[in-house]
Scaffold this motif. Structure first.
Motif, PDB file in Angstrom:
ATOM      1  N   GLU A 248      10.211 -19.314   2.555  1.00 54.92           N
ATOM      2  CA  GLU A 248      11.589 -19.012   2.940  1.00 54.92           C
ATOM      3  C   GLU A 248      11.712 -17.585   3.464  1.00 54.92           C
ATOM      4  N   LEU A 249      11.046 -16.633   2.807  1.00 52.78           N
ATOM      5  CA  LEU A 249      11.108 -15.243   3.235  1.00 52.78           C
ATOM      6  C   LEU A 249      10.470 -15.048   4.605  1.00 52.78           C
ATOM      7  N   LYS A 250       9.344 -15.711   4.838  1.00 52.85           N
ATOM      8  CA  LYS A 250       8.691 -15.585   6.144  1.00 52.85           C
ATOM      9  C   LYS A 250       9.603 -16.085   7.258  1.00 52.85           C
ATOM     10  N   ALA A 251      10.236 -17.224   7.026  1.00 46.16           N
ATOM     11  CA  ALA A 251      11.142 -17.770   8.039  1.00 46.16           C
ATOM     12  C   ALA A 251      12.337 -16.841   8.255  1.00 46.16           C
ATOM     13  N   PHE A 252      12.882 -16.292   7.173  1.00 45.61           N
ATOM     14  CA  PHE A 252      14.043 -15.414   7.264  1.00 45.61           C
ATOM     15  C   PHE A 252      13.721 -14.140   8.046  1.00 45.61           C
TER      16      PHE A 252
ATOM     17  N   ARG B 197      12.305 -16.940  23.000  1.00 38.79           N
ATOM     18  CA  ARG B 197      13.577 -16.783  22.276  1.00 38.79           C
ATOM     19  C   ARG B 197      13.676 -15.413  21.595  1.00 38.79           C
ATOM     20  N   GLN B 198      13.621 -14.352  22.420  1.00 40.54           N
ATOM     21  CA  GLN B 198      13.736 -12.981  21.937  1.00 40.54           C
ATOM     22  C   GLN B 198      15.087 -12.397  22.335  1.00 40.54           C
ATOM     23  N   HIS B 199      15.510 -11.369  21.593  1.00 45.24           N
ATOM     24  CA  HIS B 199      16.759 -10.687  21.929  1.00 45.24           C
ATOM     25  C   HIS B 199      16.635  -9.875  23.209  1.00 45.24           C
TER      26      HIS B 199
ATOM     27  N   THR C 147      11.174 -13.579  10.060  1.00 41.99           N
ATOM     28  CA  THR C 147      10.826 -13.909  11.439  1.00 41.99           C
ATOM     29  C   THR C 147      12.077 -14.115  12.289  1.00 41.99           C
ATOM     30  N   ALA C 148      13.073 -14.779  11.726  1.00 46.31           N
ATOM     31  CA  ALA C 148      14.324 -14.988  12.453  1.00 46.31           C
ATOM     32  C   ALA C 148      15.027 -13.660  12.725  1.00 46.31           C
TER      33      ALA C 148
END
Length: 771
Positions: free
Chosen positions: A217-221, A540-542, A223-224
């Motif tokens: 969960e932390l890796k996904a968070f 999908r980068q800012h 990374t997002a």
């Protein structure tokens, strides 16, 4: 079923002759010592199950018998069956037998017996069938990855299951396997509860949420948030230290506490997210390390505090929502005893929260200096400038500061040591800086023979057992070997002996390299290319250098349907960092004595190829090891170390390489298992074993070469299972068929002309290094 039906007597039933019931009864008639216990068990079970269910149970007993589980294991299974028969459910008993059989295959009969004896404890704790099934799965996982520890854990199951949940048990096993990182001694200490981490895990607060539960969960968070996959690890076990209270940055890696003491449930989840987001902000927005110079501990703490505030200011400008994530932890108040830790916590809040009011002169000065530096917020030099000045002021105030007891506040911030260049006197960030081994890499799921998933009989990496020297040399390990005829693994069947390298003339290696100057120049160009690294595209980068068409289409669809579009519609690229360790396994059997048309032997060409590649790997800085092997029967597999991972490649190594001589046979499976054990001690994320050989496996005590080919194939599968890539380089056409079988499709390369080996071997390494 009807509980009033008549018991089924112990007899050879008049059903099909090949029924499991008949086979088991016939088998028990031949076992006088087991027959009375079996009769009692059968009579008890016949009161609860019908004929079909009993036949299924008999098949389960036969499964245990066929894997040589032994009388003790059968009795343990019968005891467990009688204890659970009252539930009138046959499925859990059948599942238990299958799980015990799998454990027996990988860890032995004693481990299977211990697991069955521990079943009663697990049943009392969990009760329900789903939880028991998960318990068996973890026991099977241990038998594959920590076979020596299954019996230890089973004998202490009452203590291990003290937390009372299957999630806690799964986390306990996962933590033990990860903390040991392939180290058998550490696994034994953990699962026998001698390790501090193990003891802390089984007594931790009920309801606490730890890093292991939240890692994915932390890796996904993170990374997002930042568009980069973080390298997250928990702190390893260390019996000399207490639990880590703060996160830490170690190079590109973020170390997280196992748990935050006293924080439970959703509060723990939020704290882990806040800590991970803060640490990754340093890695994304920071720029280099601060030189430690002659700074005092108090000045270091203040520089850390200002740098935390600077990085968070930049982060919240880019992602304003981070303020909501971090603000709950800034709880310092402008009251209480005036001490260094409280003043630092108050200053941290003042720099974070503009609405916070604090009349203390030190806090007010720090806030004013930071606001004055906001136009230069991108410059990390302001942190050092402000921190040093504030440190001098606080020192003149004669405020007590104990660097040993100081803990960074607020709680989500890291310990700060990862921001400094301490030179040769670098302390351990947090508690320990240690790059771990990701034993399994999810992007490589294919087995050597091309299957996407290994079958149940796929062995793990061979388990070596160190033993004492004997009269024939230094015995360093024993390894199992696969018996193809009987389809079983014979434990501790082969013996590896360390043979000291003979010293040769290093000038012969250097002269051969000088004659190969054209090849060396070409390899030099390859080295420069690999140093540059390879680019990967980030979608999908800012922000970025190009627009992401797919992301733009999704954003357009969202706008048309009235939904809020994702602003990440750009595309960028980044360099991939290589973290590779390589072990070159060199076959020096008798066949390498053959001479070529040029007058050189095959071993001479192997020496040059190894020397060219070693020179290139040394220039790259990749950790590597060189091992030569030959065998004289299963009791004498000789290993000669040319270069270890922890020593430089110098003239001493060249002397050992020059001193190699040809002789004896090629027991490749044992050599592969030992190579896996050696490279398994490295901390690189990716591990590569390259075998250099001129033929198929053979030895004096094996008449059918297919036996050693199959054993080597299973050893290669074990390497892949442990996250180690294995590749075979074959000289000539003789051994290519065996190598393809051993290393799988695409895992072997044939060198048609031996003279081409130096060039082909180097090209292969650089191709694999770019993956």
């Amino acid at each position: 079923m009807n509980p009033a039906k008549q018991p089924i007597a112990l007899q050879v039933v008049a059903s099909e002759e090949d029924s499991a019931t008949r086979q088991l009864h016939v088998l028990m008639r031949q076992r006088e010592t087991l027959r009375p216990i079996f009769r009692t068990t059968w009579d008890d079970l016949s009161h609860h199950f019908d004929a079909a269910e009993l036949d299924a149970w008999a098949g389960a007993v036969l499964t245990l018998a066929h894997v040589n589980a032994g009388p003790a294991c059968l009795i343990a299974y019968w005891d467990a069956s009688r204890s659970n028969a009252g539930r009138a459910e046959i499925a859990p008993l059948l599942a238990a037998a299958q799980a015990a059989a799998d454990i027996c295959r990988y860890a032995g009969a004693k481990a299977a017996t211990a697991a069955l004896k521990a079943l009663s404890i697990a049943g009392r704790v969990f009760g329900s069938r789903p939880a028991l099934s998960r318990w068996w799965r973890m026991m099977e996982l241990m038998s594959r990855q920590a076979p020596e520890s299954v019996e230890l854990a089973a004998s202490r199951m009452g203590d291990i299951l003290a937390p009372g949940t299957i999630d806690a048990f799964e986390n306990f096993v996962a933590a033990g396997l990860r903390a040991a990182s392939g180290d058998k001694t550490r696994r034994i200490a953990f699962f026998s509860l001698q390790d501090e981490l193990a003891r802390r895990m089984i007594v931790r607060d009920l309801g606490s949420v730890g890093f292991l539960e939240l890692e994915a969960e932390l890796k996904a968070f993170v990374t997002a948030l930042w568009g980069r996959v973080p390298l997250l690890r928990s702190f390893p076990a260390d019996t000399a230290q207490g639990p880590q209270r703060r996160s830490a940055i170690a190079g590109p890696m973020i170390r997280m506490p196992e748990v935050y003491r006293g924080v439970q449930g959703e509060a723990a989840r939020a704290l882990f997210r806040a800590a991970a987001a803060h640490a990754q902000a340093h890695l994304v927005l920071g720029s280099g390390l601060f030189p430690i110079g002659t700074l005092k501990p108090l000045q270091i703490a203040l520089v850390n505090l200002i740098e935390d505030a600077r990085i968070e200011t930049l982060a919240m400008r880019a992602l304003p929502g981070l303020r909501r994530l971090w603000s709950p932890y800034h709880v310092a108040s402008p009251t209480g005893v005036v001490a260094a830790p409280t003043l630092l916590a108050r200053l941290a809040r003042a720099l974070f929260d503009d609405a916070y009011a604090d009349d203390d002169a030190f806090v007010a000065k720090g806030r004013a200096m930071f606001r004055a530096a906001l136009p230069r917020i991108d410059d990390p030099a302001i942190s050092r400038e402000i921190g040093m000045l504030l440190g001098n002021d606080l020192g003149q105030m004669r405020v007590q500061f104990n660097a040993k007891t100081y803990v960074v506040e607020p709680v989500y911030r890291d310990d700060g040591l990862g921001l400094w260049d301490f030179g040769e006197n670098a302390p351990q960030s947090g508690e320990v800086i240690e790059l771990p081994i990701d034993a399994m890499r999810v992007e490589r799921q294919e087995s050597p023979d091309g299957n996407s998933e290994p079958d149940e009989s796929t062995p793990e990496l061979g388990r070596g057992r160190p033993v004492a020297p004997d009269e024939r040399g230094t015995v360093i390990a024993r390894y199992p070997e696969w018996d193809r005829v009987h389809n079983i693994e014979r434990p501790e069947w082969t013996t590896v002996r360390e043979v000291a390298a003979r010293a040769g003339d290093p000038r012969s290696i250097e002269q051969a390299l000088d004659r190969a100057d054209v090849l060396r120049n070409r390899i030099g160009r390859l080295v420069r290319g690999v140093r540059i690294g390879r680019k990967v595209r980030l979608n999908r980068q800012h922000d970025g250098h190009d627009l992401d068409v797919d992301a733009m289409l999704d954003a357009g669809i969202a706008l048309r349907t009235g939904r809020e579009p994702d602003p990440r519609v750009f595309r960028s690229s980044t360099s991939v960092h290589r973290d590779l360790a390589a072990l070159l396994l060199i076959d020096i059997s008798e066949s390498t004595r053959d001479r070529l048309a040029s007058g050189a032997t095959i071993l001479d060409v192997e020496r040059l190829a190894v020397a060219v590649l070693a020179e290139a790997m040394g220039r790259l800085g990749d950790p590597f090891s060189l091992l030569a092997f030959a065998s004289d029967g299963r009791e004498d597999v000789k290993m000669t170390s040319i270069k270890a991972f922890d020593e430089p490649y110098d003239r001493t190594c060249k002397s050992r390489l020059a001193g190699l001589t040809s002789g004896l046979s090629t027991r490749l499976g044992t050599a592969l298992r030992h190579a896996g054990r050696v490279i398994g001690t490295t901390s690189s994320a990716r591990k590569l074993v390259i075998v250099l050989t001129d033929g198929e496996p053979s030895d004096i005590d094996v008449s059918d070469p297919l036996d050693l080919i199959e054993d080597a194939r299973r050893a290669a599968v074990g390497l892949h299972t442990a996250g180690i890539d294995a590749y075979g380089v074959v000289l000539g056409q003789t051994g290519i068929s065996a190598a393809s079988r051993i290393f799988g499709r695409g895992g072997a390369m044939m060198v048609h002309r031996v003279e081409e080996l130096p060039d082909r071997l180097s090209q292969l390494y650089f191709r694999l290094a770019r993956r």
